[in-house]
Write a protein that holds these residues in place. Sequence first.
Motif, mmCIF file in Angstrom:
data_model
loop_
_atom_site.group_PDB
_atom_site.id
_atom_site.type_symbol
_atom_site.label_atom_id
_atom_site.label_comp_id
_atom_site.label_asym_id
_atom_site.label_seq_id
_atom_site.Cartn_x
_atom_site.Cartn_y
_atom_site.Cartn_z
ATOM 1 N N LYS A 5 -16.469 -5.591 30.663
ATOM 2 C CA LYS A 5 -17.378 -4.652 30.190
ATOM 3 C C LYS A 5 -18.602 -4.321 31.192
ATOM 4 N N LEU A 6 -18.872 -5.383 31.929
ATOM 5 C CA LEU A 6 -19.968 -5.446 32.630
ATOM 6 C C LEU A 6 -20.244 -4.267 33.337
ATOM 7 N N GLY A 7 -21.272 -3.571 33.464
ATOM 8 C CA GLY A 7 -21.742 -2.454 34.266
ATOM 9 C C GLY A 7 -21.327 -0.955 33.795
ATOM 10 N N ARG A 8 -20.542 -1.103 32.519
ATOM 11 C CA ARG A 8 -20.061 0.104 32.123
ATOM 12 C C ARG A 8 -21.018 0.634 30.851
ATOM 13 N N ASP A 9 -20.769 1.823 30.668
ATOM 14 C CA ASP A 9 -21.923 2.499 29.709
ATOM 15 C C ASP A 9 -21.187 2.204 28.430
ATOM 16 N N PHE A 10 -21.937 2.728 27.127
ATOM 17 C CA PHE A 10 -21.627 2.554 26.005
ATOM 18 C C PHE A 10 -20.120 3.023 25.658
ATOM 19 N N VAL A 11 -19.729 4.055 26.135
ATOM 20 C CA VAL A 11 -18.656 4.935 25.828
ATOM 21 C C VAL A 11 -17.459 4.184 26.500
ATOM 22 N N ALA A 12 -17.767 3.710 27.795
ATOM 23 C CA ALA A 12 -16.682 3.023 28.272
ATOM 24 C C ALA A 12 -16.530 1.623 27.773
ATOM 25 N N VAL A 13 -17.640 0.753 27.222
ATOM 26 C CA VAL A 13 -17.443 -0.287 26.618
ATOM 27 C C VAL A 13 -16.361 -0.280 25.268
ATOM 28 N N HIS A 14 -16.896 0.814 24.642
ATOM 29 C CA HIS A 14 -16.127 0.765 23.119
ATOM 30 C C HIS A 14 -14.720 1.771 23.197
ATOM 31 N N LEU A 15 -14.506 2.282 24.464
ATOM 32 C CA LEU A 15 -13.324 3.178 24.410
ATOM 33 C C LEU A 15 -12.177 2.419 24.024
ATOM 34 N N PRO A 16 -11.957 1.342 24.253
ATOM 35 C CA PRO A 16 -10.504 0.644 23.731
ATOM 36 C C PRO A 16 -10.702 0.342 22.320
ATOM 37 N N VAL A 17 -11.505 0.538 21.552
ATOM 38 C CA VAL A 17 -11.729 0.396 20.237
ATOM 39 C C VAL A 17 -11.141 1.541 19.521
ATOM 40 N N ALA A 18 -10.160 1.232 19.008
ATOM 41 C CA ALA A 18 -9.069 2.510 18.061
ATOM 42 C C ALA A 18 -10.083 2.944 16.938
ATOM 43 N N GLY A 19 -10.328 4.409 17.039
ATOM 44 C CA GLY A 19 -11.133 5.002 16.071
ATOM 45 C C GLY A 19 -12.505 5.055 16.445
ATOM 46 N N SER A 20 -12.888 4.819 17.748
ATOM 47 C CA SER A 20 -14.291 4.596 18.291
ATOM 48 C C SER A 20 -14.693 6.108 18.368
ATOM 49 N N GLY A 21 -13.802 7.077 18.582
ATOM 50 C CA GLY A 21 -14.302 8.640 18.976
ATOM 51 C C GLY A 21 -15.714 8.988 18.285
ATOM 52 N N PRO A 22 -15.671 9.069 17.177
ATOM 53 C CA PRO A 22 -16.939 9.746 16.604
ATOM 54 C C PRO A 22 -18.174 8.996 16.855
#
Length: 336
Positions: A187-204
């Motif tokens: 997760k280091l160095g990545r933005d909010f979207v990239a950090v949470h992208l693997p979380v299922a249902g995090s799109g909204p």
Amino acid sequence: MLTCPPTLYRPFLNGVYSVSAGLFRLGAQRVPWAGGEPVEAHTFALDREYGRFVASKVAAHRRALHEYAGEAGLTPELRRAALTFIARTLAAESSGVMTWDGRTFCNALLGWAADLDPLWGGVEGLERFPAPLAHLAPDVTPVNALDFLGLNAPEDLALVARDPRSGRDWLAAVHVLSPQHWDPRGKLGRDFVAVHLPVAGSGPMNATAPRLVDAVMTRGPFVRFAWGVAMSDRLDHHPAAPPDEDRATSTRFDPDGAFLRVERQTLTGFPEAQGALFTIRPYTYPLREAVADPNHARALAAALRTMTPEQVTYKGLTTLLPDLLAWLDDRADREG
């Protein structure tokens, strides 16, 4: 010292599982599933589980600290703002167990003290002395000030930074020794979207990322919660840690070995330093205790049924869910 029981949070009581910001203003808004607790204003949850967290963190530290902690573009200004806040707040919320005078941080329960440099992250003059929990960390040497403070706190720590010119945000530092099946290094160095992208249902939630990051940095502090059902109460579930029953392919649902795992997360902004502190405190409750009331069992079953297939997989419940739901339904049908 630190004898109060941990709060039992039940974030599933609305009967819906969702991935959203779900922010409550710390010190102003009551958490509706905190079991009748008053409005929460604390950042750090220092209770009778403290020794368990220290022991788990020390074990992870000894095994491979580099798998749990690191920095990426952390500015001295943000480091100073965050470390000063952590030291000051830990001391203020510890009922006198910890002290901070602007230079020296002392923990009378762990039996150690050190001089910290919040601007550059240095830790010097580590001293050890007899104390009730000194045996938990007799030979651990912190590598920097964030590491030292992270070992003193039950919570895991992360720092989010933002470039005021471009508006880009990124994860600038982590000290996460109790991860739930994820690798902090990735997760280091990545933005909010990239950090949470693997979380299922995090799109909204990701779609609101710029506004959410701005709110965290300028309008907080906030508290939020995440939850799931686990087949182990171990705190450290780093992918490289020794395996246990949680998410093992051979694991079957056993109500006596099942736990509700809740993460209490706080977000505190430092607008002048263009960043924020994110804390994560896991709670693990025996599932029988968490749903002893039939209404609680009914609410948890309803929430689990709202999960998408992707969320069921992400939470590691694919093989467990049918038996888990059957057990919850049986408890929900009881009158006492």
